[in-house]
Design a protein around this motif. Structure first.
Motif, PDB file in Angstrom:
ATOM      1  N   LEU A 181       0.825  -1.207   0.000  1.00  0.00           N
ATOM      2  CA  LEU A 181       0.000   0.000   0.000  1.00  0.00           C
ATOM      3  C   LEU A 181       0.862   1.261   0.000  1.00  0.00           C
ATOM      4  O   LEU A 181       0.529   2.243  -0.673  1.00  0.00           O
ATOM      5  N   VAL A 182       1.974   1.235   0.733  1.00  0.00           N
ATOM      6  CA  VAL A 182       2.874   2.391   0.746  1.00  0.00           C
ATOM      7  C   VAL A 182       3.450   2.627  -0.644  1.00  0.00           C
ATOM      8  O   VAL A 182       3.469   3.754  -1.143  1.00  0.00           O
ATOM      9  N   LEU A 183       3.907   1.543  -1.292  1.00  0.00           N
ATOM     10  CA  LEU A 183       4.468   1.674  -2.636  1.00  0.00           C
ATOM     11  C   LEU A 183       3.407   2.121  -3.631  1.00  0.00           C
ATOM     12  O   LEU A 183       3.666   2.969  -4.493  1.00  0.00           O
ATOM     13  N   LEU A 184       2.205   1.570  -3.506  1.00  0.00           N
ATOM     14  CA  LEU A 184       1.110   1.948  -4.397  1.00  0.00           C
ATOM     15  C   LEU A 184       0.814   3.441  -4.286  1.00  0.00           C
ATOM     16  O   LEU A 184       0.725   4.143  -5.298  1.00  0.00           O
ATOM     17  N   PHE A 185       0.670   3.928  -3.057  1.00  0.00           N
ATOM     18  CA  PHE A 185       0.347   5.348  -2.882  1.00  0.00           C
ATOM     19  C   PHE A 185       1.493   6.225  -3.351  1.00  0.00           C
ATOM     20  O   PHE A 185       1.279   7.250  -4.003  1.00  0.00           O
ATOM     21  N   ARG A 186       2.739   5.834  -3.049  1.00  0.00           N
ATOM     22  CA  ARG A 186       3.878   6.648  -3.436  1.00  0.00           C
ATOM     23  C   ARG A 186       3.960   6.784  -4.962  1.00  0.00           C
ATOM     24  O   ARG A 186       4.121   7.877  -5.492  1.00  0.00           O
ATOM     25  N   ASN A 187       3.821   5.653  -5.673  1.00  0.00           N
ATOM     26  CA  ASN A 187       3.879   5.714  -7.132  1.00  0.00           C
ATOM     27  C   ASN A 187       2.695   6.468  -7.711  1.00  0.00           C
ATOM     28  O   ASN A 187       2.827   7.214  -8.691  1.00  0.00           O
ATOM     29  N   ALA A 188       1.508   6.275  -7.110  1.00  0.00           N
ATOM     30  CA  ALA A 188       0.328   6.997  -7.582  1.00  0.00           C
ATOM     31  C   ALA A 188       0.504   8.502  -7.399  1.00  0.00           C
ATOM     32  O   ALA A 188       0.165   9.299  -8.287  1.00  0.00           O
ATOM     33  N   TYR A 189       1.045   8.887  -6.257  1.00  0.00           N
ATOM     34  CA  TYR A 189       1.263  10.310  -5.982  1.00  0.00           C
ATOM     35  C   TYR A 189       2.268  10.912  -6.970  1.00  0.00           C
ATOM     36  O   TYR A 189       2.031  11.970  -7.559  1.00  0.00           O
ATOM     37  N   GLU A 190       3.388  10.222  -7.152  1.00  0.00           N
ATOM     38  CA  GLU A 190       4.436  10.761  -8.023  1.00  0.00           C
ATOM     39  C   GLU A 190       3.961  10.878  -9.472  1.00  0.00           C
ATOM     40  O   GLU A 190       4.345  11.809 -10.177  1.00  0.00           O
ATOM     41  N   THR A 191       3.143   9.929  -9.930  1.00  0.00           N
ATOM     42  CA  THR A 191       2.680   9.974 -11.318  1.00  0.00           C
ATOM     43  C   THR A 191       1.422  10.823 -11.484  1.00  0.00           C
ATOM     44  O   THR A 191       0.882  10.919 -12.587  1.00  0.00           O
ATOM     45  N   ALA A 192       0.967  11.434 -10.403  1.00  0.00           N
ATOM     46  CA  ALA A 192      -0.147  12.380 -10.497  1.00  0.00           C
ATOM     47  C   ALA A 192       0.338  13.824 -10.399  1.00  0.00           C
ATOM     48  O   ALA A 192      -0.468  14.753 -10.398  1.00  0.00           O
ATOM     49  N   LEU A 193       1.642  14.025 -10.294  1.00  0.00           N
ATOM     50  CA  LEU A 193       2.214  15.379 -10.251  1.00  0.00           C
ATOM     51  C   LEU A 193       2.450  15.876 -11.675  1.00  0.00           C
ATOM     52  O   LEU A 193       3.273  15.322 -12.406  1.00  0.00           O
ATOM     53  N   ARG A 194       1.709  16.895 -12.067  1.00  0.00           N
ATOM     54  CA  ARG A 194       1.836  17.454 -13.411  1.00  0.00           C
ATOM     55  C   ARG A 194       2.832  18.615 -13.393  1.00  0.00           C
ATOM     56  O   ARG A 194       2.817  19.477 -12.502  1.00  0.00           O
ATOM     57  N   CYS A 195       3.705  18.600 -14.395  1.00  0.00           N
ATOM     58  CA  CYS A 195       4.741  19.627 -14.523  1.00  0.00           C
ATOM     59  C   CYS A 195       4.209  20.737 -15.429  1.00  0.00           C
ATOM     60  O   CYS A 195       4.052  20.534 -16.639  1.00  0.00           O
ATOM     61  N   GLU A 196       3.920  21.873 -14.866  1.00  0.00           N
ATOM     62  CA  GLU A 196       3.280  22.964 -15.615  1.00  0.00           C
ATOM     63  C   GLU A 196       3.988  24.294 -15.320  1.00  0.00           C
ATOM     64  O   GLU A 196       4.768  24.394 -14.366  1.00  0.00           O
ATOM     65  N   ARG A 197       3.665  25.308 -16.130  1.00  0.00           N
ATOM     66  CA  ARG A 197       4.205  26.643 -15.879  1.00  0.00           C
ATOM     67  C   ARG A 197       3.164  27.673 -16.314  1.00  0.00           C
ATOM     68  O   ARG A 197       2.422  27.459 -17.281  1.00  0.00           O
ATOM     69  N   PRO A 198       3.091  28.805 -15.612  1.00  0.00           N
ATOM     70  CA  PRO A 198       2.111  29.843 -15.963  1.00  0.00           C
ATOM     71  C   PRO A 198       2.342  30.427 -17.353  1.00  0.00           C
ATOM     72  O   PRO A 198       1.394  30.759 -18.063  1.00  0.00           O
ATOM     73  N   SER A 199       3.621  30.548 -17.747  1.00  0.00           N
ATOM     74  CA  SER A 199       3.957  31.115 -19.048  1.00  0.00           C
ATOM     75  C   SER A 199       5.361  30.650 -19.429  1.00  0.00           C
ATOM     76  O   SER A 199       6.134  30.209 -18.569  1.00  0.00           O
ATOM     77  N   PRO A 200       5.720  30.736 -20.734  1.00  0.00           N
ATOM     78  CA  PRO A 200       7.066  30.305 -21.146  1.00  0.00           C
ATOM     79  C   PRO A 200       8.194  31.066 -20.464  1.00  0.00           C
ATOM     80  O   PRO A 200       9.324  30.567 -20.417  1.00  0.00           O
ATOM     81  N   ALA A 201       7.900  32.239 -19.924  1.00  0.00           N
ATOM     82  CA  ALA A 201       8.947  33.018 -19.269  1.00  0.00           C
ATOM     83  C   ALA A 201       9.189  32.579 -17.836  1.00  0.00           C
ATOM     84  O   ALA A 201      10.163  33.005 -17.203  1.00  0.00           O
TER      85      ALA A 201
END
Length: 470
Positions: free
Chosen positions: A63-83
């Motif tokens: 369960l710890v591994l499941l939650f850890r992997n689920a959490y890490e793969t639910a983090l989206r890498c985004e930015r407000p603008s190209p700058a």
């Protein structure tokens, strides 16, 4: 096949799975074959819950591994603008879906992805019998080849498959499958192979830990006196037996490195259907700074330092983002390596995604990174080429052959990172590589592959065996 700490929990209750021959998805006779699907599911769930209660430490670890992997793969890498810089945002809906999927797979044996065979032409009245032998038919490149051959040559050849393992959800639709598991007596292989009465046998070979199953399968097939073809799908030496009629290597690299002394060896590149990736790219400011990686995160092709070129590229060019698609035992290893390098915010680990979503993901990048340590062919690279992406990677295996050049391949993590950074800063060069890659990807088309196997099959079975002409 890789294993992780949740392996035991996910397989709890597997004793309810019937063993032995499976044809057209129906288990062989026995107590479990008389139970309904609902009863089997309930029994499997009960056994898993009981095992979880009696093995609390393993359950907690899972369960710890499941939650850890689920959490890490639910983090989206985004930015407000190209700058501005990249930031990680937790996608709560994705987190919930991944946890639910993991629990469902562990407790309820949720069906794994499967293929559906769709013959493209009407079945001919007389078809030679062809038996495919492959240790597992899980979703992947070797199984894709078997499916493609069913789809495009199944009208001319009566095909069956002998395997040791099928997906959790059962065999693929439209495929006749016999199963003898790796944990079963191998003397069960011979009567099944003999009963199939094949005119031609096609063995899909990758050796390794499955050799204990391959060896008796090869012997049983060769004892029939019919032509036996082996497909060498990984960077490994072919099965050595002078009675094998033909050896097919998936690349010139495999042929030259592992089968140079075999006079009957030939190269047939795996074919891709470019229609799947004929995706109209939409202009995106994020795509201009995005590099894509799509691989099964396992040690058959990748090493623990696979993302070191990406880490170095971020240090050279901080506005670069990497989107990593794939799951496997290396997922937590790679995430930790990225985090300890201080660049986690630039990495978007997506985990496994549905195949139908891949074209859109490819379209969101300008460069594809192939950080492999071993490569026999790898269809994800031609996919990227067909989408018009520049491809950067390690100068190993069949990559120079696939690309037709080593100009974008590095001999070290630092060199590969430098190539990536330079490409991302030069739109004209990116466009040129995209055009060249699209043109070259056409040479790996599905029709050429099917035509090559059709010619090979016809050559192998002429003249027809006596029992076929009788």
């Amino acid at each position: 096949m890789g294993k992780n700490r949740g392996e035991g929990f996910r397989r709890l209750g597997d004793a309810v799975e019937s063993r032995g021959n499976v044809v057209a998805g129906q288990p062989s006779s026995g107590v479990f074959s008389r139970l309904s699907a609902g009863s089997l599911a309930a029994l499997g769930l009960a056994r898993r819950l009981a095992a979880a209660l009696f093995s609390p430490r393993s359950t907690v670890d899972f369960l710890v591994l499941l939650f850890r992997n689920a959490y890490e793969t639910a983090l989206r890498c985004e930015r407000p603008s190209p700058a501005e810089g990249w930031r990680l945002r937790l996608d709560h809906a994705a987190l919930s879906r991944r946890i639910q999927r993991g629990l469902s797979e562990a407790l309820l044996d949720k069906p794994a992805p499967r293929y559906s065979v769709r013959r493209r032409q009407p079945i001919l009245p007389r078809r030679p019998r062809l038996l495919h032998i492959i240790p597992n038919v899980f979703v992947g490149g070797s199984t894709q080849l078997v499916v493609d051959l069913h789809d495009h040559l199944g009208h001319a050849y009566d095909m069956e498959v002998l395997t040791a393992a099928v997906p959790a959800g059962g065999p693929h639709e439209g495929m006749r499958i016999h199963r003898v598991g790796l944990d079963e007596p191998t003397d069960r292989l011979q009567p099944i192979i003999a009963a199939a009465r094949p005119d031609l046998v096609h063995v899909h070979y990758w050796g390794s830990t499955d050799d204990c199953w391959y060896q008796p399968a090869f012997e049983a097939a060769l004892s029939l006196g019919v032509p036996v073809i082996q497909n060498v799908n990984t960077p490994i030496a072919p099965h050595g037996d002078a009675r094998i009629a033909a050896t097919v290597c998936v690349s010139g690299y495999v042929r030259q490195t592992f089968a140079a002394d075999l006079p009957n060896a030939a190269v047939i590149h795996p074919g891709i259907d470019p229609a799947w990736f004929a995706y109209a790219q939409k202009p995106s400011a994020d795509a201009a700074d995005t590099v894509l990686v799509v691989y099964r995160l396992d040690r058959d092709k990748l090493d623990d330092d696979a993302l070191d070129p990406a880490i170095e590229a971020v240090r050279l060019r901080p506005r670069t983002r990497f989107v990593i698609v794939g799951e496997g035992p290396l997922l937590p290893v790679l995430i930790e390596r990225v985090r300890s390098s201080g660049v986690r915010e630039n990495f978007d680990f997506r985990g496994a995604v549905p195949y139908r979503e891949l074209p859109g993901i490819y379209a969101g990048a300008r460069v594809f990174l192939a950080p492999v340590a071993r490569e026999s062919f790898g269809q994800v690279v031609p996919f990227a080429m067909a989408m018009g992406l520049a491809v950067v990677g390690n100068r190993v295996g069949a990559l120079p052959e696939i690309l037709g050049s080593s100009d974008t391949l590095g001999a070290s993590a630092a060199e590969t990172a430098s190539i990536m950074a330079r490409l991302l800063d030069n739109d004209d060069v990116l466009e040129r590589w995209g055009k060249l890659n699209r043109e070259r990807a056409a040479s790996f088309g599905l029709p050429a592959m099917i035509g090559a196997y059709e010619t090979l099959y016809a050559r192998m079975i002429a003249p027809a065996p006596e029992h076929l002409s009788a």
